[in-house]
Design a protein around this motif. Structure first.
Motif, PDB file in Angstrom:
ATOM      1  N   ARG A 107      -2.197   6.766   6.740  1.00 58.87           N
ATOM      2  CA  ARG A 107      -2.275   7.227   5.361  1.00 58.87           C
ATOM      3  C   ARG A 107      -1.072   8.076   4.949  1.00 58.87           C
ATOM      4  O   ARG A 107      -0.808   8.231   3.756  1.00 58.87           O
ATOM      5  N   LYS A 113      -5.179   2.145   8.182  1.00 54.24           N
ATOM      6  CA  LYS A 113      -5.470   3.483   7.684  1.00 54.24           C
ATOM      7  C   LYS A 113      -6.657   4.121   8.403  1.00 54.24           C
ATOM      8  O   LYS A 113      -6.680   5.335   8.611  1.00 54.24           O
ATOM      9  N   GLU A 114      -7.620   3.321   8.782  1.00 52.40           N
ATOM     10  CA  GLU A 114      -8.798   3.877   9.439  1.00 52.40           C
ATOM     11  C   GLU A 114      -8.592   4.104  10.933  1.00 52.40           C
ATOM     12  O   GLU A 114      -9.127   5.054  11.503  1.00 52.40           O
ATOM     13  N   GLU A 116      -5.550  -7.255   2.951  1.00 48.77           N
ATOM     14  CA  GLU A 116      -6.306  -6.053   2.604  1.00 48.77           C
ATOM     15  C   GLU A 116      -7.028  -5.491   3.838  1.00 48.77           C
ATOM     16  O   GLU A 116      -7.098  -4.272   4.016  1.00 48.77           O
ATOM     17  N   ARG A 117      -7.539  -6.352   4.686  1.00 47.37           N
ATOM     18  CA  ARG A 117      -8.167  -5.908   5.932  1.00 47.37           C
ATOM     19  C   ARG A 117      -7.128  -5.269   6.854  1.00 47.37           C
ATOM     20  O   ARG A 117      -7.408  -4.280   7.548  1.00 47.37           O
ATOM     21  N   SER A 118      -5.929  -5.821   6.855  1.00 45.39           N
ATOM     22  CA  SER A 118      -4.867  -5.275   7.692  1.00 45.39           C
ATOM     23  C   SER A 118      -4.544  -3.842   7.291  1.00 45.39           C
ATOM     24  O   SER A 118      -4.402  -2.954   8.150  1.00 45.39           O
ATOM     25  N   PHE A 119      -4.434  -3.581   5.999  1.00 50.24           N
ATOM     26  CA  PHE A 119      -4.178  -2.223   5.522  1.00 50.24           C
ATOM     27  C   PHE A 119      -5.346  -1.294   5.845  1.00 50.24           C
ATOM     28  O   PHE A 119      -5.144  -0.138   6.239  1.00 50.24           O
ATOM     29  N   ALA A 120      -6.564  -1.793   5.661  1.00 53.50           N
ATOM     30  CA  ALA A 120      -7.746  -0.965   5.916  1.00 53.50           C
ATOM     31  C   ALA A 120      -7.807  -0.548   7.380  1.00 53.50           C
ATOM     32  O   ALA A 120      -8.074   0.625   7.700  1.00 53.50           O
ATOM     33  N   ASP A 121      -7.555  -1.486   8.292  1.00 55.11           N
ATOM     34  CA  ASP A 121      -7.564  -1.160   9.720  1.00 55.11           C
ATOM     35  C   ASP A 121      -6.470  -0.150  10.060  1.00 55.11           C
ATOM     36  O   ASP A 121      -6.679   0.768  10.861  1.00 55.11           O
ATOM     37  N   THR A 136       0.855  -1.180   0.000  1.00 58.15           N
ATOM     38  CA  THR A 136       0.000   0.000   0.000  1.00 58.15           C
ATOM     39  C   THR A 136       0.891   1.229   0.000  1.00 58.15           C
ATOM     40  O   THR A 136       2.071   1.160   0.376  1.00 58.15           O
ATOM     41  N   LYS A 193      -8.875 -10.530   0.893  1.00 61.83           N
ATOM     42  CA  LYS A 193      -9.577  -9.343   1.394  1.00 61.83           C
ATOM     43  C   LYS A 193      -9.815  -9.425   2.891  1.00 61.83           C
ATOM     44  O   LYS A 193     -10.062  -8.405   3.537  1.00 61.83           O
ATOM     45  N   GLU A 194      -9.740 -10.632   3.469  1.00 67.33           N
ATOM     46  CA  GLU A 194      -9.939 -10.793   4.904  1.00 67.33           C
ATOM     47  C   GLU A 194      -8.629 -10.720   5.682  1.00 67.33           C
ATOM     48  O   GLU A 194      -8.656 -10.634   6.913  1.00 67.33           O
TER      49      GLU A 194
END
Length: 447
Positions: A416, A410-411, A403-408, A148, A399-400
């Motif tokens: 970011r 950043k959120e 991708e979920r690791s990156f999403a968590d 990412t 995605k679980e």
């Protein structure tokens, strides 16, 4: 009847700080299940044993830094202000209600001076992974890797042109040997040594952060970025590797070296990997096959000129080492290039009268050339895994996991943007963020 409330701020009370922290607070679980005592021994060599002023306890300092990453407090000054008023933070750090909180400059100066050139951040991250392994939260059998982008702390309008020499990747020595063996097997003479090295290429280099890279990718923002190449284990989504590169480095470049590092550092017996289409190269396919690892790559539509025949319409015949075109002509082997591609060439006399000539080639001499990499067999075998039932199940979990690791990150963890300038400092940020995510995961699963 409405009554005025009596002031209570001046009332003296005898309280224990432990009673003020809720029993289900996340930090209680972290304190219970994560052992931070290893930090003191790891940094002892960076301190003077018998001279100077007493230093801030390094365990407290790193727990303080991890607090910021755990709860997404981006500023170190803001973190100190939060600790001053947050009872749970004080309890976690071992401070009483009246203890003085370290100054923000103490954190920043230790980070800049004492730990800047050390590998302590990598050691902390590795130790957290080892603690997860001791709790049976990591299997080391199925790994997912992706990257990412983090916006560099640099103005995208401030740059200069720079010329950089191309880096020779590790697999190129193996490729040179494979080309030599392939030419020898086909009765061709060995290639002469390259007369001159590959030409340097011109890039945009930031004047603010020269170690960042100018990224230009489809469906991605343009500007100066860093890339975090992250690997996640499939069992409990524990992050097992973090590597930062400039934003203009291809995903596939550091992959094999980072995979081998995990196998050596943690003793992983990797059997399968799930990767995005950006990693689908012949070098990675061959490297994974040599390691006896089955890969599941994402699908990427091939680049194709509209109106022309697809390469898949030319069928490779391994028994004769040739390609057969849609009209039945065999394209025999011609040569193997220095870049590792075999060339298969048609007969122009036959092609000249072919009804599909206009859709096949625009060569002035009516010649069709098909190329095939010397490691193409490995790539085709690895690519076939994507269509199997187990391959679909593995890729579905991307995605679980990663991708979920990156999403968590950043959120929830302010991931970011790069906080600092320079690859090593951004690497430290990414390692501590990943360590905080692993700490949270271990605490919640174990508690």
């Amino acid at each position: 009847m409405l009554k005025d409330r009596a002031p209570t701020q001046s009332t003296l009370e005898f309280v224990c700080i432990d009673e003020l922290v809720p029993p289900d607070h996340l930090l209680r679980k972290v304190d219970k299940h994560i052992d931070f005592s290893f930090i003191h021994d790891r940094v002892k060599a960076l301190y003077c044993a018998d001279n100077g002023r007493p230093a801030l306890d390094p365990t407290l300092m790193f727990k303080l830094l991890l607090l910021g990453y755990l709860f997404g407090v981006r500023s170190e000054r803001q973190l100190i202000r939060e600790v001053q008023v947050n009872v749970a933070y004080r309890w976690f750090l071992g401070l009483t209600l009246t203890d003085k909180v370290p100054d923000a400059s103490t954190l920043s100066q230790n980070r800049r001076r004492r730990f800047n050139d050390s590998d302590i951040y990598q050691q902390i991250f590795d130790e957290i992974v080892l603690q997860a392994m001791r709790r049976k939260l990591v299997s080391g059998e199925v790994l997912y890797t992706d990257s990412t982008h983090l916006k560099a702390n640099a103005n995208k309008g401030k740059w200069t042109k720079a010329r950089v020499e191309p880096l020779r990747q590790a697999y190129l020595d193996d490729l040179d040997r494979a080309v030599e063996e392939d030419r020898l097997a086909h009765g061709k003479k060995p290639l002469r040594p390259a007369s001159r090295p590959a030409a340097a290429r011109e890039i945009k280099q930031s004047t603010t952060d020269p170690e960042s890279g100018y990224m230009t990718r489809d469906n991605k923002p343009q500007g100066f970025f860093y890339l975090d190449h992250r690997t996640v284990d499939s069992k409990a989504n524990i992050i097992t590797d973090v590597h930062v590169s400039a934003g203009n480095v291809h995903d596939a470049v550091p992959y094999m070296a980072r995979l081998r590092r995990q196998k050596e550092r943690f003793g992983f017996d990797v059997t399968h990997v799930g990767l995005d289409a950006g990693y689908h190269t012949t070098a990675i396919s061959k490297g994974l096959e040599d390691e006896q690892i089955k890969a599941v790559f994402g699908y990427r539509r091939p680049t194709h000129r509209k109106g022309y025949l697809y390469k898949r319409e030319f069928h490779y015949q391994p028994d004769t080492d040739s390609y057969r075109c849609p009209q039945g002509q065999d394209l025999p082997y011609k040569t193997t290039s220095r870049t590792g591609y075999r060339h298969y060439q048609s007969d122009p006399a036959i092609c000249q009268a072919c009804p599909l000539l206009s859709r096949c080639t625009q060569h002035a001499k009516h010649i069709k050339i098909i190329t095939r990499h010397v490691w193409e067999d490995s790539r085709e075998r690895q690519d076939a895994h994507r269509l199997t039932e187990w391959g679909k199940a593995i890729y579905q979990r991307r995605k679980e996991t990663v991708e979920r690791s990156f999403a968590d990150a950043k959120e929830l963890h302010q991931y970011r943007y790069a906080r600092y300038r320079g690859r090593d400092k951004v690497q430290a940020q990414c390692l501590l963020t990943a360590a905080a995510q692993n700490i949270k995961k271990i605490a919640l699963l174990a508690g």
